[in-house]
Design a protein around this motif. Structure first.
Motif, mmCIF file in Angstrom:
data_model
loop_
_atom_site.group_PDB
_atom_site.id
_atom_site.type_symbol
_atom_site.label_atom_id
_atom_site.label_comp_id
_atom_site.label_asym_id
_atom_site.label_seq_id
_atom_site.Cartn_x
_atom_site.Cartn_y
_atom_site.Cartn_z
ATOM 1 N N UNK A 175 0.821 -1.208 0.000
ATOM 2 C CA UNK A 175 0.000 0.000 0.000
ATOM 3 C C UNK A 175 0.855 1.257 0.000
ATOM 4 N N UNK A 176 2.079 1.154 0.516
ATOM 5 C CA UNK A 176 2.900 2.364 0.462
ATOM 6 C C UNK A 176 3.826 2.414 -0.739
ATOM 7 N N UNK A 177 3.814 1.353 -1.538
ATOM 8 C CA UNK A 177 4.688 1.315 -2.706
ATOM 9 C C UNK A 177 3.850 1.276 -3.981
ATOM 10 N N UNK A 178 3.671 2.418 -4.589
ATOM 11 C CA UNK A 178 2.966 2.409 -5.876
ATOM 12 C C UNK A 178 3.924 1.964 -6.961
ATOM 13 N N UNK A 179 3.421 1.205 -7.926
ATOM 14 C CA UNK A 179 4.289 0.806 -9.038
ATOM 15 C C UNK A 179 3.510 0.908 -10.343
ATOM 16 N N UNK A 180 4.178 1.412 -11.358
ATOM 17 C CA UNK A 180 3.566 1.488 -12.685
ATOM 18 C C UNK A 180 4.504 0.792 -13.657
ATOM 19 N N UNK A 181 3.943 -0.093 -14.457
ATOM 20 C CA UNK A 181 4.758 -0.925 -15.331
ATOM 21 C C UNK A 181 4.815 -0.369 -16.745
ATOM 22 N N UNK A 182 5.733 -0.947 -17.487
ATOM 23 C CA UNK A 182 5.891 -0.559 -18.891
ATOM 24 C C UNK A 182 4.642 -0.916 -19.706
ATOM 25 N N UNK A 183 4.163 -2.151 -19.530
ATOM 26 C CA UNK A 183 2.982 -2.575 -20.269
ATOM 27 C C UNK A 183 1.760 -1.935 -19.626
ATOM 28 N N UNK A 184 0.845 -1.482 -20.429
ATOM 29 C CA UNK A 184 -0.396 -0.933 -19.865
ATOM 30 C C UNK A 184 -1.098 -2.081 -19.186
ATOM 31 N N UNK A 185 -1.511 -1.892 -17.957
ATOM 32 C CA UNK A 185 -2.287 -2.965 -17.356
ATOM 33 C C UNK A 185 -3.500 -2.456 -16.621
ATOM 34 N N UNK A 186 -4.288 -1.726 -17.378
ATOM 35 C CA UNK A 186 -5.602 -1.332 -16.895
ATOM 36 C C UNK A 186 -6.438 -2.588 -16.653
ATOM 37 N N UNK A 187 -7.398 -2.485 -15.744
ATOM 38 C CA UNK A 187 -8.374 -3.558 -15.589
ATOM 39 C C UNK A 187 -9.445 -3.307 -16.660
ATOM 40 N N UNK A 188 -9.448 -4.107 -17.724
ATOM 41 C CA UNK A 188 -10.240 -3.736 -18.907
ATOM 42 C C UNK A 188 -11.751 -3.785 -18.687
ATOM 43 N N UNK A 189 -12.187 -4.502 -17.657
ATOM 44 C CA UNK A 189 -13.627 -4.629 -17.437
ATOM 45 C C UNK A 189 -14.182 -3.518 -16.561
ATOM 46 N N UNK A 241 -2.489 6.516 -1.862
ATOM 47 C CA UNK A 241 -1.636 7.391 -1.056
ATOM 48 C C UNK A 241 -0.314 6.724 -0.685
ATOM 49 N N UNK A 242 0.433 6.275 -1.682
ATOM 50 C CA UNK A 242 1.703 5.602 -1.382
ATOM 51 C C UNK A 242 2.755 6.611 -0.927
ATOM 52 N N UNK A 243 3.737 6.103 -0.221
ATOM 53 C CA UNK A 243 4.856 6.962 0.174
ATOM 54 C C UNK A 243 5.961 6.914 -0.863
ATOM 55 N N UNK A 244 5.950 5.862 -1.671
ATOM 56 C CA UNK A 244 6.983 5.696 -2.691
ATOM 57 C C UNK A 244 6.331 5.328 -4.011
ATOM 58 N N UNK A 245 6.903 5.810 -5.095
ATOM 59 C CA UNK A 245 6.408 5.412 -6.413
ATOM 60 C C UNK A 245 7.555 4.817 -7.215
ATOM 61 N N UNK A 246 7.282 3.658 -7.798
ATOM 62 C CA UNK A 246 8.265 2.993 -8.648
ATOM 63 C C UNK A 246 7.735 3.014 -10.079
ATOM 64 N N UNK A 247 8.542 3.490 -11.005
ATOM 65 C CA UNK A 247 8.101 3.557 -12.399
ATOM 66 C C UNK A 247 9.047 2.730 -13.256
ATOM 67 N N UNK A 248 8.495 1.798 -13.977
ATOM 68 C CA UNK A 248 9.341 0.951 -14.823
ATOM 69 C C UNK A 248 9.130 1.284 -16.298
ATOM 70 N N UNK A 249 9.980 2.127 -16.815
ATOM 71 C CA UNK A 249 9.908 2.486 -18.240
ATOM 72 C C UNK A 249 8.484 2.747 -18.693
ATOM 73 N N UNK A 250 7.842 3.654 -17.988
ATOM 74 C CA UNK A 250 6.422 3.859 -18.252
ATOM 75 C C UNK A 250 6.162 4.517 -19.607
ATOM 76 N N UNK A 251 7.213 4.989 -20.256
ATOM 77 C CA UNK A 251 6.982 5.616 -21.568
ATOM 78 C C UNK A 251 7.465 4.752 -22.737
ATOM 79 N N UNK A 252 8.071 3.605 -22.431
ATOM 80 C CA UNK A 252 8.706 2.830 -23.507
ATOM 81 C C UNK A 252 7.723 2.262 -24.523
ATOM 82 N N UNK A 253 6.507 1.995 -24.084
ATOM 83 C CA UNK A 253 5.560 1.381 -25.012
ATOM 84 C C UNK A 253 4.690 2.438 -25.706
#
Ligand SMILES: Nc1ncnc2c1ncn2[C@@H]1O[C@H](COP(=O)(O)OP(=O)(O)OP(=O)(O)O)[C@@H](O)[C@H]1O
Ligand SMILES: [Mg+2]
Lengths: 217, 240
Positions: free
Chosen positions: B77-91, B154-166
Motif C-alpha cells: 500500500x505504500x509502494x505504488x508501481x507502474x509498469x511498462x505494459x499498460x495494465x488497466x483492468x479492462x472490465x 496514497x503511497x509513500x513511494x512510487x516505482x516507475x518501470x519504463x512507463x513511456x517505452x511502449x
C-alpha cells in the motif's frame, strides 16, 4: 400430419418429461459448474503434477461414454455399495461430475487468458490473492469462458437424454414411450425437438446478451 | 526510506542482480538507467515483493520486504508501481480502476474513494474520462490512469518501470510531465527510464545498471558529464 392421435394428456406427459430434462440439467450444471470452478482453480494453482489425481478423475469422466458411466455408476452404487439411490440421484451425480470435468478445463483456460501483468498490477495495489481472483480474474475469465460454458450447458442438456438407462423418464424417454404407443415417430420427434429448442433458446440468447453487454469494454 | 542491502537474485541459472546496495532517502528522485536485461525491472519487482530475492535484504521504512512475517499486501500500500505494459483492468471504467483498491484494500466508502479518484485523475489530466473504459484511452492516457490508480492508495513511494517505452513518441511528453509534477511535489520516486533528458532534469541521483551490477551512481550532472566506467561511456555514447 395434423391428423394425430396425440392428446392433451400426452402433451402434458411430454411437458413433464421436459421438466425432468430441465431439472436434471439444472442440477448437474449448477453443481458441476461449482465443482468445475473449484477443480479448475485447484489445477491452475497447483500445476499439472500436484493436481494429477484430480486431473485423472476428470479425464476418466470426459473420456468414457456417458451411457457407460451411467450404467456402471448405477450398478456400483446400487449393487456393490447397496445404497438406496433413486435413478434421478445417480443421473445427477454422473452428469455433475461430467459437467465438472469439462467445466474445470474451461475455467482453467479462462484463468490462463487473464494477462499476468494485469494480475501483478492488482497485487501491487495491495490486493490479496482472493481479491485478485474475485475482482480481476473472475470477471475477465468469465468473459473468455462464457461461450464455451454455454456450449457445455447446452451439451449437457442434450446428453441428459441418456439418463433413461437409470430409469429416469425425461423428454427423450417420454417421446419414445409415446412413439411406441401412437406409432407416429416423425411427428413426435418433431414435437420433442421443439421442446428441446424452447429449453435451449433462452440460455443461448442469454449468453449472446452477456457477450454483447461486455463487448463495450 | 528504501534500503537495499547486498541483494542477489537469479532466474534459474541466470544471475540478474549481483549484490545491489542502494539507499533511497525520502523525497529523493532516483532514476535508473542501463542496458536491456541489466536487472532494472527485476529490482523494482523485488522492492515490492512481487519477486523473491536469493540473498540480502530490502527494507522499506525499516520493514524487511522479504521476511516471512511481513504482510506484503499491507506493505504494498505504500509502494505504488507502474509498469511498462499498460495494465488497466479492462472490465472496469477509469473511475472504477482507480477506486477498486482503495475500496477493497483500504476499506474506503464509495464516496471517499470516488473523491480521491477524481482528485488523482484530474491531477494526471483525466478528469473528463471517469466513465470511459480503458480500451477507449490512448496509451499515454492509460499510463496516466495507472499512475492515478497507484496514487489513489496514497503511497509513500512510487516505482516507475519504463512507463513511456511502449508509447508513441508524441505521447511520451504527457506522461513525463506527470512524473515531473510528482517529483516537484516531493514524492519519493525510483524511475527506470530510457529518457536521458528526463533523467538529467528531474533526478537527484542517477544509477547506472550494467549486467546486474550497479556500476555507477551520482547526481545527473556528474554521471552524464563525467562517466567513470567504460561501460557507462559506451552506454551513453550509444543512446545519444
Ligand atoms: N520471470 C522471469 N523469468 C526468467 N527470466 C527473467 C524473468 N524476468 C526477467 N528475466 C530475465 O532477467 C534478466 C533481467 O531482466 P530485467 O527485466 O530486470 O531487465 P531490464 O534491465 O529491466 O531490461 P529492459 O531494459 O529490457 O526492461 C533478463 O535477461 C530477463 O530475460
Ligand atoms: Mg525492464
Amino acid at each position: 400430419m395434423f391428423d394425430t392421435a396425440l392428446s392433451a394428456a400426452d402433451l402434458w406427459f411430454l411437458t413433464k418429461g421436459a421438466g425432468m430434462t430441465i431439472l436434471v440439467t439444472a442440477v448437474s450444471v449448477v453443481f458441476g459448474t461449482v465443482l468445475g470452478i473449484v477443480f479448475g482453480v485447484f489445477r491452475y494453482q497447483l500445476g499439472a503434477i500436484w493436481a494429477a489425481p484430480v486431473t485423472f478423475v476428470l479425464d476418466v469422466s470426459r473420456s468414457i461414454p456417458l451411457l457407460i458411466q451411467l450404467v456402471l455408476a448405477n450398478a456400483f452404487l446400487g449393487t456393490v455399495l447397496r445404497l438406496q439411490m433413486s435413478g434421478f440421484t445417480v443421473a445427477c451425480m454422473v452428469l455433475t461430475l461430467y459437467t465438472a470435468a469439462y467445466c474445470a478445463e474451461i475455467v482453467r483456460g479462462g484463468i490462463d487468458a487473464v494477462p499476468l501483468n494485469t494480475r501483478r498490477a492488482a497485487r501491487s495495489l495491495g490486493m490479496t490473492w482472493a481479491q485478485d481472483m474475485r475482482y480481476i480474474v473472475m470477471p475477465l475469465a468469465t468473459r473468455v469462458a462464457l461461450p464455451s460454458w454455454i456450449g457445455l450447458a447446452l451439451g449437457v442438456m442434450k446428453d441428459s437424454a441418456l439418463v433413461y438407462v437409470v430409469q429416469v423418464v425425461e423428454l427423450m424417454k417420454s417421446t419414445q414411450i409415446l412413439i411406441t404407443r401412437l406409432q407416429e415417430p416423425l411427428f413426435l420427434l418433431l414435437i420433442c425437438g421443439l421442446f428441446y429448442f424452447v429449453i435451449s433458446f433462452p440460455l443461448a440468447r442469454f449468453g449472446g446478451y452477456l457477450e454483447k453487454r461486455w463487448s463495450n469494454d | 526510506m528504501i534500503e537495499i542491502e547486498n541483494v542477489y537474485k537469479s532466474f534459474g541459472a541466470l544471475q540478474v542482480l549481483k549484490g545491489i546496495n542502494l539507499t533511497v532517502p525520502n523525497g529523493e528522485v532516483l532514476t535508473v538507467i542501463g542496458g536491456s536485461g541489466s536487472g532494472k525491472s527485476t529490482l523494482l519487482t523485488c522492492i515490492n515483493g512481487l519477486e523473491k530475492i536469493d540473498s540480502g535484504r530490502i527494507l522499506v521504512d525499516g520493514t524487511d520486504v522479504h521476511a516471512k512475517s511481513t504482510d506484503l499486501n499491507k506493505l504494498r500500500q505504500k509502494l505504488g508501481i507502474v509498469f511498462q505494459q499498460f495494465n488497466a483492468f479492462p472490465h472496469l471504467t477509469v473511475l472504477e480502476n482507480v477506486t477498486l483498491a482503495p475500496r477493497k484494500v483500504l476499506g474506503q466508502s464509495k464516496e471517499q474513494a470516488r473523491e480521491m479518484a477524481v482528485k488523482q485523475l484530474s491531477h494526471v489530466g483525466l478528469g473528463d474520462k471517469l466513465d470511459v473504459y480503458p480500451s477507449r484511452l490512448s496509451g499515454g492516457q492509460q499510463q496516466r490512469m495507472a499512475i492515478a490508480r497507484a496514487l489513489a492508495m496514497s503511497p509513500d513511494y512510487m516505482l516507475f518501470d519504463e512507463v513511456t517505452s511502449a508509447l508513441d513518441p508524441q505521447l511520451v511528453g504527457e506522461v513525463l510531465d506527470t512524473l515531473r509534477l510528482l517529483a516537484s511535489e516531493g514524492m519519493t520516486m525510483i524511475c527506470v527510464t530510457h529518457e536521458m533528458k528526463f533523467a538529467r532534469e528531474v533526478s537527484d541521483r542517477v544509477a547506472f545498471f550494467d549486467k546486474g551490477v550497479m556500476a555507477e551512481i551520482a547526481p545527473p550532472a556528474q554521471l552524464f558529464d563525467a562517466p567513470q566506467t567504460e561501460s557507462l561511456k559506451t552506454f551513453l555514447a550509444a543512446t545519444h
